[in-house]
Design an enzyme around this catalytic site. Structure first.
Site, PDB file in Angstrom:
ATOM      1  N   ARG A 249       0.868  -1.174   0.000  1.00  0.00           N
ATOM      2  CA  ARG A 249       0.000   0.000   0.000  1.00  0.00           C
ATOM      3  C   ARG A 249       0.902   1.221   0.000  1.00  0.00           C
ATOM      4  NH1 ARG A 249      -3.511  -2.634  -1.776  1.00  0.00           N
ATOM      5  NH2 ARG A 249      -5.507  -3.176  -0.847  1.00  0.00           N
ATOM      6  N   GLU A 278      -4.040   7.679  -3.510  1.00  0.00           N
ATOM      7  CA  GLU A 278      -4.464   7.318  -4.883  1.00  0.00           C
ATOM      8  C   GLU A 278      -5.804   7.967  -5.190  1.00  0.00           C
ATOM      9  OE1 GLU A 278      -4.472   3.064  -5.426  1.00  0.00           O
ATOM     10  OE2 GLU A 278      -2.477   2.891  -4.595  1.00  0.00           O
ATOM     11  N   HIS A 296      -1.887   0.810  -9.888  1.00  0.00           N
ATOM     12  CA  HIS A 296      -2.560  -0.168  -9.023  1.00  0.00           C
ATOM     13  C   HIS A 296      -3.265  -1.257  -9.853  1.00  0.00           C
ATOM     14  CE1 HIS A 296      -4.355  -0.666  -4.731  1.00  0.00           C
ATOM     15  NE2 HIS A 296      -4.143  -1.833  -5.308  1.00  0.00           N
TER      16      HIS A 296
END
Ligand code: DGY
Length: 330
Positions: A249, A278, A296
Site C-alpha cells: 500500500r 491514490e 494499481h
C-alpha cells in the site's frame, strides 16, 4: 443484537449494491442471486454516496481502497448483512464496526497472488533495467541506435531480494525470483516452515532485512505497523544501488524520503504500483526518470478479476447456506 458470523438470512432476491463495475461474468453471477443496484461511474465513492447508493441493500460489493467506515456501516442498518470486498486488502473496512453490527465480511485472498507476483517482476525488471527511459527514448524518436554504454541497468542474477511480507504474494514473488538466480531474504510476522522457506533466509527485523536488500520488495498488507516502513533510516541501511518495489500500500513508503533518495541516486530506481492518496500520486514520482510506475493494476488480469469476484460471491452464498467459508473475515 446480531453477531458477526450470523447467517446472512434468506437472500432470495435480496438487494446487492455494486459500488463499482465488476467483470461481466461476475455481475451476471451476482444477478442470478440478487437484485443488483449499481453506482454510476467507476470510482471510489464518498461516504455519502456509499450510504445513499447502498441504502436498503443486504449485500454490498466494494473493491480495494473503498473506505467503508463505522458511520456508513451503522447508517445501513438494519438491512446490511454482508460486505464483499473484491480485494485481498481489507484495511479500508472497519471490521470492528462490522462485528458490532453483525455484518459479515468476505474478501478474495489467494486467487490473485500469481498475477500480483507477475506484476512485481514487471516492476522490478522495469526499474532495474530502466524500462521507462528505454521506452521514452524510442517513442520520442531520438534513439540513434545501439550503444555499448547506453541505458545500463542492474542485473538480477546473483543479487539479493528482501521481501517484506512472505504471505502468498511474497512467496509467489520469491518463486519467480529463484528462476532469475536471485537469493531470497524475507521479514514476516512469523518465520515460515522450512518447507515454505525453500532456502530463503528469515530476518527478525525490518532493519536486518534492509541491510541485505539489493531489491527491497514490499508485499505485506497495509497495516498501521508498516506505515512508512521505507523511511530515511531504512533507506540508509540498504546496500549500494538498491531497487525498491511496492506491491503493498502507498503509505508503506515515506514518499519524501524515497523521492529524495531516487533524486540523489542513493536508490537506483523504484517500481511502484500503489501510492499514498491514490489516484493523486506524488507528482515528483512522474517527473523522475528512474521510476517505473503502474496504476494499481497488480491483480488486473481477466482471469484473476473473475476469480476474485466469484470467490467473494461464493463466500457470501456459502455463508448463507450455513457454512463458514475460508474467505470470511468476520
Ligand atoms: C488488493 O486486492 O487489495 C490489491 O491491492 C489489488 O491489486
Amino acid at each position: 443484537m446480531p453477531q458477526c458470523g450470523d447467517n446472512v438470512g434468506d437472500m432470495t432476491r435480496a438487494k446487492a449494491f455494486l459500488s463499482r463495475p465488476l467483470p461481466d461474468t461476475v455481475e451476471t453471477a451476482i444477478a442470478e442471486h440478487f437484485d443488483v443496484v449499481r453506482a454510476s461511474g467507476d470510482k471510489i465513492l464518498s461516504a455519502a454516496e456509499l450510504r445513499e447508493g447502498a441504502r436498503g441493500c443486504r449485500v454490498v460489493f466494494v473493491s480495494a481502497m473503498q473506505p467503508f467506515g463505522k458511520d456508513v456501516i451503522a447508517a445501513l442498518q438494519p438491512e446490511l448483512k454482508a460486505i464483499g470486498t473484491v480485494s485481498v486488502g481489507f484495511n479500508h473496512i472497519d471490521l470492528d464496526a462490522c462485528r458490532e453490527h453483525g455484518v459479515s465480511v468476505f474478501y478474495s485472498p489467494g486467487v490473485l497472488s500469481e498475477a500480483c507476483a507477475d506484476l512485481g517482476l514487471l516492476l522490478l525488471l522495469g526499474a532495474a533495467r530502466r524500462g521507462h527511459e528505454a521506452e521514452k527514448l524510442l517513442r520520442s524518436g531520438t534513439w540513434t541506435g545501439y550503444s555499448n554504454v547506453q541505458l545500463l541497468g542492474i542485473s538480477l542474477t546473483g543479487r539479493r531480494a528482501g521481501i517484506l511480507g512472505m504471505g502468498r504474494i511474497g512467496q509467489a514473488v520469491a518463486a519467480r525470483l529463484r528462476g532469475f538466480g536471485v537469493e531470497i531474504h524475507y521479514h514476516n510476522r512469523r518465520q515460515l516452515s522450512e518447507a515454505e522457506e525453500l532456502g530463503a533466509t528469515y530476518h527478525a527485523t525490518g532493519d536486518e532485512l534492509a541491510k541485505v536488500s539489493d531489491f527491497l520488495i514490499l508485499c505485506a498488507p497495509g497495516t498501521p505497523e508498516l506505515h512508512r516502513f521505507v523511511n530515511r533510516e531504512r533507506i540508509a541501511l540498504l546496500p549500494e544501488n538498491p531497487v525498491v518495489v511496492n506491491l503493498s500500500r502507498g503509505d508503506t513508503v515515506d514518499d519524501d524520503a524515497l523521492i529524495e533518495a531516487l533524486k540523489s541516486g542513493r536508490v537506483f530506481a523504484a517500481g511502484l504500483d500503489v501510492y499514498a492518496n491514490e489516484p493523486k500520486l506524488d507528482p515528483r514520482y512522474v517527473d523522475l526518470e528512474n521510476t517505473f510506475l503502474t496504476p494499481h493494476i497488480a491483480s488486473a488480469t481477466t482471469d484473476t478479476r473473475h476469480a476474485m469476484g466469484m470467490l467473494v460471491l461464493n463466500g457470501i452464498l456459502a455463508h448463507d447456506a450455513g457454512e463458514t467459508p475460508d474467505n470470511q473475515l468476520c
